[in-house]
Write an enzyme that holds these catalytic residues in place. Structure first.
Site: not given
Ligand code: AMP
Length: 112
Positions: A29, A85, A92, A98, A100
């Site tokens: 992440d 999420n 989300q 995804h 985590h």
């Molecule tokens: P969610 O809030 O459950 O949708 O999680 C999305 C996650 O994606 C967050 O923890 C972000 O920090 C992560 N994220 C967003 N863009 C990127 C990226 N380019 N590379 C890696 N992680 C990312």
């Protein structure tokens, strides 16, 4: 719908990829919430868990088992948290399913 995660799958933007197979990809992440914070995503663009179909059952099982194997390979097999999420109200922000994987610090319950 194309998301930032599709771009990572297609190598259009960089990511710190830790695992890949035919069905899924895992990468660190970009904004880690724990010393270890890895995302496991299906290559199939499912927007959120609630949009998955009965036919996705083997894929969803594969994601979970892959998350466990990644935890083992990261040396964090004894204490880690998996989070999905589902929907904006649950936090989300990227609409490509995804999981985590979070580890390396104590976690409280209930989660915030
Ligand atoms: P969610 O809030 O459950 O949708 O999680 C999305 C996650 O994606 C967050 O923890 C972000 O920090 C992560 N994220 C967003 N863009 C990127 C990226 N380019 N590379 C890696 N992680 C990312």
């Amino acid at each position: 719908m194309d998301t930032i995660f599709s771009k990572i799958i297609n190598r259009e933007i960089p990511a710190d990829i830790v695992y890949e197979d035919d069905l899924c990809l895992a990468f660190r992440d970009v904004n880690p919430q724990a010393p270890t914070h890895i995302l496991v995503i299906p290559k199939k663009p499912i927007s959120k868990l609630a949009e998955s179909l009965p036919g996705d059952e083997p894929l969803l099982g594969h994601l979970l088992l892959t998350a466990n194997r990644i935890a083992e390979s990261e040396g964090i097999d004894d204490a880690f948290r998996l989070v999905i999420n589902n929907g904006e109200g649950a936090g989300q922000t990227v609409f490509h399913l995804h999981i985590h994987i979070l580890a390396g610090r104590p976690f409280t319950w209930p989660p915030g």
